[in-house]
Design a protein around this motif. Structure first.
Motif, PDB file in Angstrom:
ATOM      1  N   SER A  62       0.827  -1.208   0.000  1.00 55.88           N
ATOM      2  CA  SER A  62       0.000   0.000   0.000  1.00 55.88           C
ATOM      3  C   SER A  62       0.861   1.258   0.000  1.00 55.88           C
ATOM      4  CB  SER A  62      -0.948  -0.010   1.207  1.00 55.88           C
ATOM      5  OG  SER A  62      -0.231  -0.031   2.414  1.00 55.88           O
ATOM      6  N   ALA A  63       1.990   1.230   0.701  1.00 55.66           N
ATOM      7  CA  ALA A  63       2.895   2.389   0.724  1.00 55.66           C
ATOM      8  C   ALA A  63       3.471   2.648  -0.661  1.00 55.66           C
ATOM      9  CB  ALA A  63       4.011   2.167   1.741  1.00 55.66           C
ATOM     10  N   TYR A 121       2.432   6.134  -2.398  1.00 56.96           N
ATOM     11  CA  TYR A 121       3.453   7.186  -2.324  1.00 56.96           C
ATOM     12  C   TYR A 121       4.699   6.909  -3.161  1.00 56.96           C
ATOM     13  CZ  TYR A 121       0.619   8.843   1.549  1.00 56.96           C
ATOM     14  OH  TYR A 121      -0.420   9.299   2.307  1.00 56.96           O
ATOM     15  N   GLY A 122       4.727   5.812  -3.910  1.00 60.94           N
ATOM     16  CA  GLY A 122       5.880   5.532  -4.753  1.00 60.94           C
ATOM     17  C   GLY A 122       7.136   5.290  -3.940  1.00 60.94           C
ATOM     18  N   GLN A 123       8.276   5.723  -4.472  1.00 58.36           N
ATOM     19  CA  GLN A 123       9.565   5.481  -3.821  1.00 58.36           C
ATOM     20  C   GLN A 123       9.630   6.037  -2.395  1.00 58.36           C
ATOM     21  OE1 GLN A 123      11.972   3.605  -5.120  1.00 58.36           O
ATOM     22  NE2 GLN A 123      13.302   3.833  -3.345  1.00 58.36           N
ATOM     23  N   PRO A 124       9.146   7.257  -2.123  1.00 62.44           N
ATOM     24  CA  PRO A 124       9.198   7.763  -0.745  1.00 62.44           C
ATOM     25  C   PRO A 124       8.414   6.900   0.241  1.00 62.44           C
ATOM     26  CG  PRO A 124       8.783   9.564  -2.288  1.00 62.44           C
ATOM     27  CD  PRO A 124       8.652   8.298  -3.068  1.00 62.44           C
ATOM     28  N   TYR A 129       8.557   3.770   0.669  1.00 67.29           N
ATOM     29  CA  TYR A 129       9.341   2.682   1.236  1.00 67.29           C
ATOM     30  C   TYR A 129       9.837   3.027   2.640  1.00 67.29           C
ATOM     31  CZ  TYR A 129       9.472   0.139  -3.204  1.00 67.29           C
ATOM     32  OH  TYR A 129       9.130  -0.570  -4.324  1.00 67.29           O
ATOM     33  N   ALA A 130      10.275   4.262   2.828  1.00 68.53           N
ATOM     34  CA  ALA A 130      10.790   4.672   4.135  1.00 68.53           C
ATOM     35  C   ALA A 130       9.686   4.659   5.194  1.00 68.53           C
ATOM     36  CB  ALA A 130      11.404   6.070   4.044  1.00 68.53           C
ATOM     37  N   VAL A 131       8.493   5.106   4.808  1.00 66.73           N
ATOM     38  CA  VAL A 131       7.369   5.107   5.757  1.00 66.73           C
ATOM     39  C   VAL A 131       6.987   3.669   6.107  1.00 66.73           C
ATOM     40  CG1 VAL A 131       5.028   5.933   6.198  1.00 66.73           C
ATOM     41  CG2 VAL A 131       6.543   7.250   4.702  1.00 66.73           C
ATOM     42  N   ALA A 132       6.920   2.810   5.081  1.00 66.63           N
ATOM     43  CA  ALA A 132       6.578   1.403   5.323  1.00 66.63           C
ATOM     44  C   ALA A 132       7.604   0.733   6.231  1.00 66.63           C
ATOM     45  CB  ALA A 132       6.487   0.662   3.992  1.00 66.63           C
ATOM     46  N   ASP A 133       8.875   1.075   6.038  1.00 68.01           N
ATOM     47  CA  ASP A 133       9.927   0.500   6.864  1.00 68.01           C
ATOM     48  C   ASP A 133       9.759   0.939   8.319  1.00 68.01           C
ATOM     49  OD1 ASP A 133      12.411  -1.031   7.042  1.00 68.01           O
ATOM     50  OD2 ASP A 133      13.351   0.888   7.536  1.00 68.01           O
TER      51      ASP A 133
END
Length: 772
Positions: free
Chosen positions: A47-48, A52-55, A57-61
């Motif tokens: 879903s992240a 939100y595309g590439q950015p 990934y950091a939120v999902a992490d």
């Protein structure tokens, strides 16, 4: 229909599927489809990425790291994060805080909750096969897998079983492969062929091994807590082995039956009935297990005898326990209690018995299963006790692709006094193989050395005789072996050591030597001339010159030699930088690395546990995070295992100067358990004073050796080791014969200097227990 499981040598599982297909027909046999679902963390990442595309990934992490750690491989579902009634709700406080504070996190999690549980893709069940009495196409939808033409069901396992189809699990059991390899090794080592099925179940050496808990590498009895239980139990007959496999399960352990069995067997605890009213009625059912419930069959017998259950009804109770369905057990209680009361038992007796039975809903074995696996456990223990080199060679072969496990079993070999010799072009085969009482590392375990190269080397020495030197090796082997990368790997691994060439010297000349011989070998393969003789039978001198390689006498120091050896083999074999220092390090550590891994796997050490541990750093990888701050990861190893250690920026800023390849260190760290992986997050690092490992400078060095190991070759090797460490300390040699010890003071010309290097060399030659 029942679910039938069968275990086979893991290399032959495919043969069983082919046999079944040929016997009953391709139209009646199919492998089972599986449908993988989207789990919580995968749903968050998906879903992240979409939102939100590439950015994203950091939120999902960030969200994933805030999620509670997996328990026995299972993550908390997103629904449980927000459900106060979920048993792990309290662990998800950090995730809920992120959800409330960050709109991006809220949107990602809300979307992920819609994705969680959806089917992502299909696969094939690892072991399951469906069998039908009529063509499957008349019963269920099927498909043919394009990759290999295999027939696959389109209904999953549960649906197939509901329709009355027979499911069989053809399981590949690694320990059966180990047994098969061990039996081959016995013959390979020049000993009479062993029929494992004919081995008696009362071998004294086997029960001595079990009683000592020396069961690392033994089927089902490998773990640390299990070894502790065996030491407390001291098995004396096969029923004990069968019982221990069933006892060390959540059900019996929930009732503390494993400890009670050990204590009652050895007279440390009185055998007491579950309830005074039940002593006589259950005497026949529980007598052989010291009054304890161990097997599912005992539960069924109790239900029949005390509550008047029919055999079928008792089996339903067993199934409920086997499937871990507590809600069904709760419903059973009313009928069970009434049945016991009708047979004259008091409410107190009913309640006491039920409280003992209830833990079995977590997990319990049936006796047939436990006895069958107990036989495999006994066989592996028998082989380890009676054919240690042959068995441990098979164990090492089975884990050669897992360097962490290989290091553990290599350390076990050292503890047993078995020397694992480096690979040798004149002696090694593809796998680990016994050589007398020692084990030879297999050529197939060397990096960059493929099976075709190994086969070519073995074939060349069998057809043309042993290799006498590097030049002779190049003459005899096929062109497929004469690859610079392959030869370099063989050199670094020590495979040419027996030809009396130094490794560094060989590495300096191997590339030019291969360039010189390859054109000659290619010409020979095209039939342009006879490589091994001219028309009149004489050897052509110009060809001899091509294969005549002059090897310099240059050699690396021991530290570098071990480092490149480890690079090729994945672990230290001919020696270890920590040999002679292990007791010093262990005295400064809370536990060994293997003990940490075992304690983490069985829950004795939890996430966040603080400890101090010592070892050598390898595989140091320096990195920079997104904020530009340096940090590092590495592998911390001792003689028995390895674990990942992480130096995050704040710590790395302080200790980074000491984070170096092959540095011997002590770290203070906390255990980090994520997704069934265990690592250590370092808080502090120190370089220990290892001078205590060398002992006092004037004290004699005491070396012990059993008389049966005293051979001319070993005496010569011992003299060589001592002369390489000249000094002023005497050497006292203790010759052990049975219970007798004779001490000899060696000649003053063999005085030595105390050092960790000397201790390491002595242990490598004579085994880990040779000092003192």
């Amino acid at each position: 229909m029942p679910d039938i499981d069968m275990d086979f040598d893991e290399r032959r599982r495919g043969e069983m599927i082919r046999y079944t297909t040929e016997k009953y027909g391709e139209d009646r046999i199919a492998q089972i489809i599986t449908y993988s679902t989207i789990k919580a963390k995968a749903a968050i990442k998906d879903s992240a990425r979409v939102l939100y595309g590439q950015p994203g990934y950091a939120v999902a992490d960030r969200i994933s790291k805030a999620m509670p750690p997996a328990v026995m491989g299972k993550d908390i579902p997103l629904s449980g994060v927000f459900d106060p009634s979920h048993k792990r709700y309290s662990e998800a406080t950090e995730v809920r805080a992120l959800y409330e504070a960050d709109p991006q996190v809220k949107e990602i999690i809300d979307t992920a909750r819609g994705l969680e549980g959806l089917k992502r893709q299909w696969g094939v069940h690892a072991a399951g096969v469906i069998m039908s009495s009529k063509p499957l196409i008349d019963v269920i939808p099927i498909q043919r897998r394009e990759a290999d033409g295999a027939i696959i069901t389109q209904f999953d396992m549960g649906a197939c079983e509901t329709l009355g189809l027979l499911k069989m699990d053809f399981l590949g059991l690694r320990n059966l492969t180990i047994i098969d390899d061990a039996l081959d090794n016995i013959e390979l080592n020049g000993k009479p062929k062993l029929e494992i099925e004919s081995v008696a179940l009362d071998d004294p050496k086997t029960y001595e091994l079990l009683g000592r808990g020396d069961t690392l590498g033994v089927f089902q009895l490998d773990g640390g807590p299990m070894r502790d239980l065996l030491r407390r139990m001291a098995p004396t007959e096969f029923d004990d082995i069968s019982a221990v496999g069933a006892l060390y399960r959540p059900g019996p352990m929930g009732a503390n039956a494993h400890n009670d069995y050990a204590d009652r067997k050895n007279g440390r605890q009185e055998v007491t009935p579950i309830h005074p009213e039940l002593a006589e009625p259950l005497k026949d059912v529980l007598g052989e297990t010291y009054g304890l419930i161990v097997y599912q069959e005992q539960v069924m017998a109790i239900a029949q005898k005390l509550a008047g259950y029919s055999l079928g009804k008792a089996d339903l109770l067993r199934r409920a326990m086997g499937k871990k369905k507590k809600e069904i057990l709760d419903k059973e209680y009313e009928g069970f209690a009434q049945g016991m009361k009708d047979h004259g038992y008091s409410a107190a007796a009913v309640k006491t018995l039920w409280d003992i039975l209830l833990p079995f809903s977590d997990y319990a074995f049936n006796r047939a299963h436990s006895a069958a696996y107990g036989v495999v456990s006994y066989w592996t223990a028998y082989l380890k006790a009676n054919y240690p080199a042959e068995y441990m060679a098979a164990v090492l072969t089975s884990v050669r692709d897992d360097k962490d496990k290989a290091a553990i079993y290599l350390a076990e070999c050292r503890r047993m006094g078995i020397t694992v010799l480096p690979p040798d072009v004149n002696d090694s085969v593809r796998n680990f193989a016994p050589v007398g009482d020692d084990i030879r590392f297999g050529l197939g375990g060397i990096r960059n050395v493929g099976a075709n190269v190994v086969d070519a080397i073995v074939a060349a020495r069998r057809e043309k005789g042993a290799f006498t030197d590097f030049s002779d090796f190049l003459r005899k082997v096929d062109a497929v072996v004469c690859n610079k990368k392959v030869i370099e790997s063989l050199i670094k691994a020590g495979a040419f050591d027996s030809l009396s060439h130094p490794r560094k010297g060989l590495l300096l000349v191997h590339a030019d030597a291969i360039d010189a011989v390859m054109s000659t070998k290619k010409a020979a393969s095209m039939g342009q001339f006879d490589l091994f003789g001219s028309m009149d039978g004489s050897a052509p001198s110009e060809l001899d010159a091509v294969f005549d390689v002059k090897v310099p006498d240059d050699e690396w120091d021991k530290k570098h030699r071990l480092a490149v050896e480890r690079e090729m083999l994945g672990l230290y074999v001919s020696g270890h930088p920590l040999q002679g220092l292990e007791q010093v390090l262990l005295s400064k550590s809370d536990m060994s690395i293997s003990a940490i891994l075992e304690a983490s796997s069985d829950g004795r050490i939890s996430d966040g546990h603080q400890l101090t541990i010592g070892g050598i750093l390898t595989g140091v990888n320096r990195r920079v995070n997104k904020n530009g701050e340096p940090w590092a990861s590495a592998q911390l190893e001792d003689l028995a295992g390895g674990i990942e250690v992480l130096f995050f920026p704040r710590t790395y800023q302080v200790v980074g100067v000491d984070v170096a390849e092959d540095a011997i260190v002590l770290v203070k760290a906390r255990v980090n358990k994520r997704d069934d992986r265990v690592s250590l997050i370092v808080a502090d690092l120190a370089v220990p004073d290892l001078s205590a490992g060398a002992g006092g400078a004037g004290a004699p060095v005491k070396v012990s050796i059993r008389t049966e190991l005293v051979t001319p070759q070993r005496v010569s090797q011992l003299k060589e080791v001592l002369t390489h460490h000249p000094g002023t300390s005497e050497v006292h040699l203790n010759l052990l014969y049975g219970s007798k010890t004779t001490t000899w003071k060696l000649d003053d010309g063999l005085k030595v200097t105390h050092s960790s290097a000397l201790m390491g060399d002595l242990k490598a030659l004579l085994g880990p227990g040779c000092l003192g």
